[in-house]
Write a protein that holds these residues in place. Structure first.
Motif, PDB file in Angstrom:
ATOM      1  N   ALA A   1       0.353  -1.101   0.078  1.00  0.00           N
ATOM      2  CA  ALA A   1      -0.392   0.143  -0.002  1.00  0.00           C
ATOM      3  C   ALA A   1       0.888   1.377   0.250  1.00  0.00           C
ATOM      4  O   ALA A   1       0.866   2.087  -0.669  1.00  0.00           O
ATOM      5  CB  ALA A   1      -0.727  -0.184   0.986  1.00  0.00           C
ATOM      6  N   TYR A   2       1.814   0.951   0.377  1.00  0.00           N
ATOM      7  CA  TYR A   2       2.587   2.185   0.866  1.00  0.00           C
ATOM      8  C   TYR A   2       3.505   2.712  -0.342  1.00  0.00           C
ATOM      9  O   TYR A   2       3.489   3.364  -1.106  1.00  0.00           O
ATOM     10  CB  TYR A   2       3.717   1.950   1.722  1.00  0.00           C
ATOM     11  CG  TYR A   2       4.561   1.197   1.034  1.00  0.00           C
ATOM     12  CD1 TYR A   2       6.203   1.834   0.996  1.00  0.00           C
ATOM     13  CD2 TYR A   2       5.090   0.100   1.773  1.00  0.00           C
ATOM     14  CE1 TYR A   2       7.650   0.148   0.575  1.00  0.00           C
ATOM     15  CE2 TYR A   2       6.051  -1.184   1.026  1.00  0.00           C
ATOM     16  CZ  TYR A   2       7.446  -0.517   0.381  1.00  0.00           C
ATOM     17  OH  TYR A   2       8.415  -1.159  -0.240  1.00  0.00           O
ATOM     18  N   ARG A   3       3.152   1.892  -1.743  1.00  0.00           N
ATOM     19  CA  ARG A   3       4.319   2.326  -2.739  1.00  0.00           C
ATOM     20  C   ARG A   3       2.698   2.349  -3.950  1.00  0.00           C
ATOM     21  O   ARG A   3       3.806   3.752  -4.666  1.00  0.00           O
ATOM     22  CB  ARG A   3       4.069   0.494  -3.642  1.00  0.00           C
ATOM     23  CG  ARG A   3       5.514  -0.173  -2.739  1.00  0.00           C
ATOM     24  CD  ARG A   3       5.894  -1.300  -4.087  1.00  0.00           C
ATOM     25  NE  ARG A   3       6.579  -2.133  -2.916  1.00  0.00           N
ATOM     26  CZ  ARG A   3       8.124  -2.592  -3.611  1.00  0.00           C
ATOM     27  NH1 ARG A   3       8.118  -1.451  -4.352  1.00  0.00           N
ATOM     28  NH2 ARG A   3       9.013  -2.683  -2.953  1.00  0.00           N
ATOM     29  N   ARG A   4       2.021   2.199  -3.654  1.00  0.00           N
ATOM     30  CA  ARG A   4       1.138   2.660  -4.517  1.00  0.00           C
ATOM     31  C   ARG A   4       0.788   4.372  -3.657  1.00  0.00           C
ATOM     32  O   ARG A   4       0.075   5.437  -4.631  1.00  0.00           O
ATOM     33  CB  ARG A   4      -0.750   2.489  -4.112  1.00  0.00           C
ATOM     34  CG  ARG A   4      -0.501   0.788  -4.562  1.00  0.00           C
ATOM     35  CD  ARG A   4      -1.894   0.150  -4.503  1.00  0.00           C
ATOM     36  NE  ARG A   4      -2.115  -0.550  -3.340  1.00  0.00           N
ATOM     37  CZ  ARG A   4      -1.942  -1.491  -2.731  1.00  0.00           C
ATOM     38  NH1 ARG A   4      -1.163  -1.740  -3.170  1.00  0.00           N
ATOM     39  NH2 ARG A   4      -2.246  -1.895  -1.758  1.00  0.00           N
ATOM     40  N   VAL A   5       0.595   4.706  -2.523  1.00  0.00           N
ATOM     41  CA  VAL A   5       0.224   5.716  -2.043  1.00  0.00           C
ATOM     42  C   VAL A   5       1.845   6.699  -2.689  1.00  0.00           C
ATOM     43  O   VAL A   5       1.313   8.318  -3.790  1.00  0.00           O
ATOM     44  CB  VAL A   5       0.390   6.295  -0.383  1.00  0.00           C
ATOM     45  CG1 VAL A   5       0.397   7.340   0.162  1.00  0.00           C
ATOM     46  CG2 VAL A   5      -1.384   5.746   0.355  1.00  0.00           C
ATOM     47  N   ALA A   6       3.090   5.892  -2.377  1.00  0.00           N
ATOM     48  CA  ALA A   6       3.870   6.952  -3.261  1.00  0.00           C
ATOM     49  C   ALA A   6       3.380   7.569  -4.516  1.00  0.00           C
ATOM     50  O   ALA A   6       4.228   8.432  -5.164  1.00  0.00           O
ATOM     51  CB  ALA A   6       5.695   5.953  -2.514  1.00  0.00           C
ATOM     52  N   LEU A   7       3.893   6.511  -5.333  1.00  0.00           N
ATOM     53  CA  LEU A   7       3.437   6.654  -6.645  1.00  0.00           C
ATOM     54  C   LEU A   7       2.497   7.991  -6.670  1.00  0.00           C
ATOM     55  O   LEU A   7       2.655   8.418  -7.868  1.00  0.00           O
ATOM     56  CB  LEU A   7       3.218   5.048  -7.392  1.00  0.00           C
ATOM     57  CG  LEU A   7       3.664   4.458  -7.465  1.00  0.00           C
ATOM     58  CD1 LEU A   7       3.642   2.850  -8.171  1.00  0.00           C
ATOM     59  CD2 LEU A   7       5.644   4.413  -7.825  1.00  0.00           C
ATOM     60  N   ARG A   8       1.318   7.429  -6.388  1.00  0.00           N
ATOM     61  CA  ARG A   8       0.028   8.486  -6.408  1.00  0.00           C
ATOM     62  C   ARG A   8       0.815   9.934  -5.682  1.00  0.00           C
ATOM     63  O   ARG A   8       0.559  11.061  -6.287  1.00  0.00           O
ATOM     64  CB  ARG A   8      -1.300   8.565  -5.302  1.00  0.00           C
ATOM     65  CG  ARG A   8      -2.150   7.404  -5.903  1.00  0.00           C
ATOM     66  CD  ARG A   8      -3.506   7.681  -5.617  1.00  0.00           C
ATOM     67  NE  ARG A   8      -3.267   7.214  -4.389  1.00  0.00           N
ATOM     68  CZ  ARG A   8      -3.916   6.141  -3.416  1.00  0.00           C
ATOM     69  NH1 ARG A   8      -3.665   4.966  -4.197  1.00  0.00           N
ATOM     70  NH2 ARG A   8      -3.015   6.018  -1.846  1.00  0.00           N
ATOM     71  N   GLU A   9       1.123  10.506  -5.375  1.00  0.00           N
ATOM     72  CA  GLU A   9       2.293  11.930  -4.874  1.00  0.00           C
ATOM     73  C   GLU A   9       3.239  11.912  -5.681  1.00  0.00           C
ATOM     74  O   GLU A   9       3.646  13.183  -6.156  1.00  0.00           O
ATOM     75  CB  GLU A   9       3.092  11.500  -3.178  1.00  0.00           C
ATOM     76  CG  GLU A   9       1.477  11.250  -2.101  1.00  0.00           C
ATOM     77  CD  GLU A   9       2.692  11.278  -0.969  1.00  0.00           C
ATOM     78  OE1 GLU A   9       3.223  11.013  -1.195  1.00  0.00           O
ATOM     79  OE2 GLU A   9       1.771  10.776  -0.231  1.00  0.00           O
TER      80      GLU A   9
END
Length: 161
Positions: free
Chosen positions: A54-62
């Motif tokens: 999940a942290y990867r998906r959030v970072a990619l959105r940012e």
């Protein structure tokens, strides 16, 4: 008619009846149970993997928000650095990542990228991110965001154990 060799006394061949589908044999039930257990285990592991990333998906959105012109603050490299630092803090022990800055931070990004990823451009920018008067152009910012996204997707997380 009493002749045993008379062909008129032949009867049609009667085919045996097929095996019934139901009820299933005990071995089939064992195979079904084993397949269900393995499928459930695989689904559970996939769910845990999805949650762990999940942290990867959030970072990619940012990072996508940074890539939009005018979507970041004054210096995109500082935003990229902050996002990468949060990703690293989730992926690696805090004692190893929290105090990194400058060249050590850039070297850490390169070391954890693995051999398949070239992040030398972003490592150089991260090393000099806090130097006053050094800005980057829009094309360079897009390239750095692309490298950062690639690193977020492909970095090696710390081994548990």
């Amino acid at each position: 008619m009493n002749d045993p060799g008379d062909l008129g006394r032949l009867h049609d061949i009667v085919a045996p009846t097929g095996f019934p589908f139901w009820p299933l044999a005990p071995g089939v039930w064992v195979l079904i149970a084993a397949a269900a257990a393995l499928s459930s285990l695989q689904a559970w592991r996939a769910w845990l993997h999805y949650r762990a990333d999940a942290y990867r998906r959030v970072a990619l959105r940012e990072l996508d928000a940074l890539a939009v012109p005018g979507g970041s603050g004054s210096d995109p490299i500082l935003g990229i650095s902050a996002i990468l630092k949060r990703v690293a803090l989730v992926s690696y022990p805090r004692e190893r990542v929290a105090n990194l800055s400058g060249n050590a931070w850039g070297n850490f990004i390169v070391d954890q990228a693995g051999q398949r990823i070239d992040v030398s451009g972003i490592a150089d920018q991260l090393a000099g991110a806090l130097k006053p008067g050094e800005g980057i152009g829009t094309a360079d910012a897009a390239q750095l965001v692309a490298e950062a996204k690639h690193w977020v997707r492909r970095h090696r997380a710390a081994e548990e154990g």
